[in-house]
Structures are given as structure tokens and as C-alpha cells.
Design an enzyme around this catalytic site. Structure first.
Site, mmCIF file in Angstrom:
data_model
loop_
_atom_site.group_PDB
_atom_site.id
_atom_site.type_symbol
_atom_site.label_atom_id
_atom_site.label_comp_id
_atom_site.label_asym_id
_atom_site.label_seq_id
_atom_site.Cartn_x
_atom_site.Cartn_y
_atom_site.Cartn_z
ATOM 1 N N SER A 35 0.820 -1.037 0.098
ATOM 2 C CA SER A 35 -0.001 0.024 0.030
ATOM 3 C C SER A 35 0.906 1.227 -0.036
ATOM 4 C CB SER A 35 -0.776 0.024 1.422
ATOM 5 O OG SER A 35 -0.108 0.165 2.443
ATOM 6 N N SER A 77 -14.986 8.486 -27.076
ATOM 7 C CA SER A 77 -16.126 8.075 -27.377
ATOM 8 C C SER A 77 -16.676 7.794 -28.510
ATOM 9 C CB SER A 77 -17.134 9.202 -26.718
ATOM 10 O OG SER A 77 -18.477 8.838 -26.887
ATOM 11 N N ARG A 130 -19.871 7.577 -29.165
ATOM 12 C CA ARG A 130 -20.866 8.543 -29.253
ATOM 13 C C ARG A 130 -20.716 9.679 -30.013
ATOM 14 N NH1 ARG A 130 -24.903 10.445 -24.140
ATOM 15 N NH2 ARG A 130 -26.513 11.037 -25.565
ATOM 16 N N ARG A 180 1.426 0.085 -7.315
ATOM 17 C CA ARG A 180 1.056 -1.258 -6.649
ATOM 18 C C ARG A 180 -0.009 -1.794 -7.658
ATOM 19 N NH1 ARG A 180 -2.587 -2.117 -1.204
ATOM 20 N NH2 ARG A 180 -2.264 -4.336 -0.961
ATOM 21 N N ARG A 230 -1.412 -9.959 -16.377
ATOM 22 C CA ARG A 230 -1.420 -9.826 -17.947
ATOM 23 C C ARG A 230 -0.350 -10.008 -18.696
ATOM 24 N NH1 ARG A 230 -6.891 -10.199 -19.158
ATOM 25 N NH2 ARG A 230 -8.008 -8.590 -17.763
#
Length: 265
Positions: free
Chosen positions: A95, A130, A132, A221, A230
Site C-alpha cells: 500500500s 467516445s 458516441r 501497486r 497480464r
């Protein structure tokens, strides 16, 4: 795919100025000529705050030489700061690494990748182009939608035969066949727009391969966790594996000390 690091954690001028109060100085964005980066200074401040009675604003000034100026006492490479960072990562007290952040421009990636990327929510922020408000007609400023071709399609040696008319057949590679379909989708999108369908509804025909751009900010982190899931060899799709490596490359370029933690992810 194009990935550019737009910004990353930097110490403030006010914090640098405070060094002079204690008789310390900085040169070329390096602390006391030790070679410590701004990210390391922030990490040390956060880590030692958890275990020190001192003020966070004074930790680097009072303890920086001790940690950044002495060799690691664990017998490994680097300084005492590197030893401390290794200890923190090994103990899962990561953290303290959330205070170091990076902002990237990520360009020309597929919507399929975007769907996977945005599943990583904690520690990530996204601003996405976007479909849109950006129009993707052939006659629009965009010139039509761009798309990402998966490597498996590019590298496929197989062909498909299509009947063009009663007397003519033509063989297409997988990539040619894929691009033929992308062109057809563009035609459908254009026709829907001609029919008065708004862009926000015409986009329904755009494929997962449609390319998009985004700005992404993530803390260290979160990036280490993303990379662990990944990176190549973990079962992730090829495109997002490539993104993981690009993010690592950009981070390590400005904060070289974190490379060991990507390697161990």
C-alpha cells in the site's frame, strides 16, 4: 499500439526547498547526488512514516543519506533503500507504493483490449475516446473507424475461398478476409448514418476490433498487479500482453528501481 508516458510522480518545489533548511541540497532532480529518483523519495517517505516517530516531510532530509547513500545490508544489489523496498514488497506492505503514480496515453488499441483493461479498477483511472461523440463515418474527420488486427490472424497461413460470381472464385488469407469484413462494417455504419441514424446508435455495428484511444492513470501497486496478471505466459490475450510490456517499459525508464518487482510479479 502506441503508449506514451504523459506524467509521473514528481517532488514539489516546496519540498525540495525544505532541504536547504536542514543543510541539504539537490541537483538535477537527484537527492544529495545519490541517484535517488523522486519516486524513491516518495516511497521512502511513505514506508518510514509507518515505522518512524518523525514527520513525513522530514524523513527524506533526515534519513535519505542513510538509505540512499549506503550499500544494501542484505547482501543484494543496490542501496539500503533498495533493501527496504525489497522487504516491503516481500512482506506485501505494498500500500506504501500507491503514492507513486503514472499517467499514460494509450493509442490505437482494440475495444476488446479496453474491455479487459477496465476490469482492473482499483488504482486505475480511465478517460476513453467516445464512439458516441466521435463520428466514424468515411466522410467524417476520423475518416472511418480504424481497427486492430490480432497477430494470430496476421500470421495465419490458411486461406478461405469465396465465390465472387457464378464464374469467379477468389482465395483470401485470414488477414485479407478479416479486412474485407471490416470494410463491410464500415459500409453498414456509413449507410445507417445516411439514413439518419445518430452516431450513438450506428456505433452498435462497430466490432471489438475497432480501435480506440484513452488516457490512463495508475499507481505503482496497481501496475504491478496488472502486470502479474497480464504478462506473457499467464494466459492473457496477445494484445494486452503487449500493453503490459509497454507499460513496464515506460515505468522502468523513469523509475529503474521497480524493474525487479515487475520481474518477480
Amino acid at each position: 499500439m502506441n503508449v506514451v508516458l504523459l506524467a509521473h510522480t514528481q517532488l514539489s518545489e516546496k519540498f525540495y526547498d525544505s532541504f536547504d533548511i536542514y543543510g541539504h541540497s539537490y541537483e538535477g532532480n537527484k537527492l544529495d547526488n545519490t541517484g535517488a529518483t523522486d519516486g524513491q523519495a516518495v516511497a521512502l517517505s511513505a514506508i518510514r512514516t509507518c515505522y518512524s516517530p518523525g514527520n513525513p516531510s522530514e524523513i527524506v532530509v533526515k534519513e535519505g543519506v542513510k538509505y540512499f547513500g549506503a550499500r544494501a545490508t542484505d547482501g543484494k544489489e543496490g542501496t539500503e533503500a533498495d533493501r527496504l523496498f525489497r522487504q516491503i514488497v516481500a512482506s506485501k506492505h505494498t500500500s506504501t507504493l500507491e503514492h507513486i503514480s503514472f499517467t499514460f496515453a494509450i493509442e490505437s488499441v482494440s475495444r476488446a483490449l479496453l474491455a479487459q483493461l477496465t476490469r482492473h479498477r482499483v488504482g486505475f483511472s480511465f478517460s476513453v475516446q467516445s464512439q458516441r461523440y466521435v463520428r466514424f463515418g468515411s466522410d467524417d474527420r476520423s475518416g472511418g473507424f480504424d481497427y486492430a488486427v490480432p497477430e494470430t490472424i496476421k500470421n495465419s497461413a490458411k486461406t478461405v475461398e469465396l465465390e465472387l460470381n457464378a464464374n469467379t472464385k477468389h482465395k483470401y488469407t485470414a488477414e485479407e478476409y478479416f479486412e474485407l469484413f471490416m470494410q463491410e462494417i464500415q459500409s453498414v455504419y456509413d449507410k445507417l448514418r445516411e439514413l439518419g441514424v445518430p452516431a450513438e446508435d450506428a456505433r452498435a455495428v462497430l466490432p471489438n476490433a475497432a480501435a480506440t484511444n484513452l488516457v490512463m492513470t495508475a499507481n505503482l501497486r496497481a501496475l504491478l498487479d496488472f502486470y502479474a496478471k497480464r504478462r506473457e505466459g499467464r494466459g492473457a490475450q496477445g494484445e494486452i500482453c503487449s500493453l503490459a510490456e509497454e507499460l513496464r517499459k515506460q515505468v522502468v525508464a523513469v523509475e529503474p528501481w521497480v524493474d525487479q518487482f515487475f520481474e518477480g510479479a
